[in-house]
Design an enzyme around this catalytic site. Sequence first.
Site, mmCIF file in Angstrom:
data_model
loop_
_atom_site.group_PDB
_atom_site.id
_atom_site.type_symbol
_atom_site.label_atom_id
_atom_site.label_comp_id
_atom_site.label_asym_id
_atom_site.label_seq_id
_atom_site.Cartn_x
_atom_site.Cartn_y
_atom_site.Cartn_z
ATOM 1 N N LYS A 158 0.847 -1.199 0.000
ATOM 2 C CA LYS A 158 0.000 0.000 0.000
ATOM 3 C C LYS A 158 0.885 1.253 0.000
ATOM 4 C CE LYS A 158 -0.357 -0.096 5.042
ATOM 5 N NZ LYS A 158 -1.199 -0.486 6.194
ATOM 6 N N TYR A 170 16.644 29.818 9.401
ATOM 7 C CA TYR A 170 15.426 30.496 9.864
ATOM 8 C C TYR A 170 15.368 30.535 11.383
ATOM 9 C CZ TYR A 170 13.419 30.512 5.163
ATOM 10 O OH TYR A 170 13.167 30.730 3.839
#
Length: 358
Positions: free
Chosen positions: A35, A255
């Site tokens: 899956k 950042y």
Amino acid sequence: MARAATVTIDLDAIAHNYRVAKSQAPGQKALAVVKANAYGHGAIDVAKKLQAEADGFAVACIEEAVELRDAGVTGPIVLLEGFFTADELDYISANNIWTAVHNDFQLEAIAAAEVAQPLNVWLKLDTGMHRLGFTPEEYKVAYQRLQAMPQVGSVTMLSHFTSADDMSSPVTRHQIEIYDSVNQACPSPMSFANSAATMKHSAAHHDWQRPGIILYGSSPFEGEADVQAQLKPAMTLTSEVIAIHDLQVGDAIGYNGTWVCEQPTRVGTVAMGYADGYPRQAKNGTPVMVSGQRTKIIGRVSMDMLTVDLTGIDAGLGSTVEFWGENLLANEVAPYCGTISYTLFTGITRRVHRKVKG
Ligand SMILES: *Cc1c(COP(=O)(O)O)cnc(C)c1O
């Protein structure tokens, strides 16, 4: 001449891991769980590699089954959540897709359907996950109904463990008691074992194991080595150093300046960011390998880049950086990102170049 961010998939490793899974329960069968694009490894490639030896495949939904059939994958494919709309039954019955049944809607839809071939139904019993499935009482009623339907060729009992990766939990034993007692009243082949139960709960081995994460070389058990030692990592995520800067004490990186240099620091900027699937949650100190040497992330992960500590590391522009894979386990990285290897593997995005070997 391209951005170096690359994911390399080792299909031989996946075949090895499938054999490890099979060897745990000799004489029984194992669905290869593919899956979610084989946990990000490429469902078509993985299924084609395994199809000569795999007893079948498991996917989440019909779209994933159709992809495999269209690619020429033969052999059983189980829909772990069954069908979502009744019109899927035409394709399911015509293409040897086996379907979970976990609710009354699915029962009624089968009862009302005209099917090309009798269906192979995996009837879901809720033994404690409380996500999908019938209670033991409901299960018995559903089982009787399915047995009486001409649309149904066979029934397999399906349930899922909540805590098989936690060897100290009493829940697995309790779940086994529930399905054993229901199966006595409703005899059928059985399927319960995910990777963790395949590797460590032989009492849960029945007709069909359902290994997922171990196929991709990652142990479902935290902080243990013996299962991991039998597996080969199948996904290696790499990129390259694209800039190097020598920083001074007090310089902040990236950042919000979450890393401030406490000593003269050589920082390497690497072409890998959260838009590639590397988690932004990765903390300062998350391990990476640069030219085969272990070091760490310093500063926040940005969309397209991240920064690593190259102080004392033998590296230069173009040095290879491995984020997880053959030399650094995803299981070691995941806790620094507040997650598990499953999400690292399924998170790789289409911008990352893909190489397949084996
Ligand atoms: C995903 C899934 C599996 C495989 O689980 P792993 O922990 O990856 O082995 C097995 N059974 C069901 C029902 C699943 O949804």
